[in-house]
Design a protein around this motif. Structure first.
Motif, short mmCIF file in Angstrom:
data_model
loop_
_atom_site.label_atom_id
_atom_site.label_comp_id
_atom_site.label_asym_id
_atom_site.label_seq_id
_atom_site.Cartn_x
_atom_site.Cartn_y
_atom_site.Cartn_z
N ASN A 73 0.91 -1.27 -0.04
CA ASN A 73 -0.16 -0.03 0.01
C ASN A 73 0.94 1.30 -0.07
O ASN A 73 0.36 2.37 -0.55
N ALA A 74 2.18 1.17 0.60
CA ALA A 74 3.06 2.23 0.55
C ALA A 74 3.50 2.76 -0.80
O ALA A 74 3.70 3.89 -1.28
N LYS A 75 3.53 1.67 -1.88
CA LYS A 75 3.89 2.05 -3.11
C LYS A 75 2.77 1.87 -4.20
O LYS A 75 2.84 1.83 -5.29
N ASN A 76 1.43 1.61 -3.46
CA ASN A 76 0.41 1.71 -4.52
C ASN A 76 0.45 0.82 -5.63
O ASN A 76 0.14 0.92 -6.68
N THR A 77 1.08 -0.62 -5.24
CA THR A 77 1.40 -1.58 -6.05
C THR A 77 1.05 -3.13 -5.65
O THR A 77 1.05 -3.31 -4.32
N VAL A 78 0.39 -3.76 -6.77
CA VAL A 78 0.07 -4.99 -6.41
C VAL A 78 0.92 -5.78 -7.33
O VAL A 78 1.25 -5.58 -8.46
N TYR A 79 1.40 -7.27 -6.83
CA TYR A 79 1.94 -8.17 -7.43
C TYR A 79 1.40 -9.32 -7.80
O TYR A 79 0.56 -9.56 -7.01
N LEU A 80 2.08 -9.90 -8.48
CA LEU A 80 1.72 -11.42 -8.88
C LEU A 80 2.65 -12.17 -9.08
O LEU A 80 3.31 -12.16 -10.13
N GLN A 81 3.08 -13.26 -7.96
CA GLN A 81 4.27 -14.14 -8.20
C GLN A 81 3.77 -15.36 -8.90
O GLN A 81 2.95 -16.06 -7.96
N MET A 82 4.29 -15.75 -9.92
CA MET A 82 3.67 -16.99 -10.55
C MET A 82 4.93 -17.80 -10.67
O MET A 82 5.94 -17.56 -11.42
N ASN A 83 4.72 -18.97 -10.21
CA ASN A 83 5.87 -19.97 -10.25
C ASN A 83 5.17 -21.46 -11.02
O ASN A 83 3.84 -21.53 -11.19
N ASN A 84 6.07 -22.12 -11.37
CA ASN A 84 5.49 -23.53 -12.04
C ASN A 84 4.78 -23.10 -13.29
O ASN A 84 3.51 -23.78 -13.38
#
Length: 113
Positions: A73-84
């Motif tokens: 929330n401090a960076k206004n960023t959402v991530y998606l870690q995608m493995n396999n």
């Protein structure tokens, strides 16, 4: 004005990993559930993962155990870690707040077998 900028896509072989990022602006990021969607060639856009304001997460059955959504929330960023990653994960990935109507340009993910 809502702005969503997705990045981190690329081409990988099956079994590989990628981490997508979505930088958001123009709305109150920290009070919005954020979603990741994808659109495969010739298919409708589908919801892949979501994260609530309290960090509760939900995933499509097809990605459970392989993908992880998170937010800063401090960076206004959402991530998606995608493995396999699998060839069926190929598509353009987009982020969007649950209640929003605007879409970003997306980021292309291509997984080869």
């Amino acid at each position: 004005q809502v702005r969503l900028v997705e990045s981190g896509g690329g081409s990988v072989q099956a079994g590989g990993s990628l981490r997508l990022s979505c930088a958001a602006s123009g709305f109150f990021f920290n009070i919005n559930t954020m979603n990741w969607y994808r659109q495969a060639p010739g298919k409708q856009r589908e919801l892949v993962a979501s994260i609530s304001t309290g960090d509760s997460t939900n995933y499509a059955d097809s990605v459970k155990g392989r993908f992880t959504i998170s937010r800063d929330n401090a960076k206004n960023t959402v991530y998606l870690q995608m493995n396999n990653l699998k060839p069926d994960d190929t598509g353009v990935y987009y982020c969007k707040p649950l209640t929003g109507k605007s879409w970003g340009q997306g980021t292309q993910v291509t997984v080869s077998s």
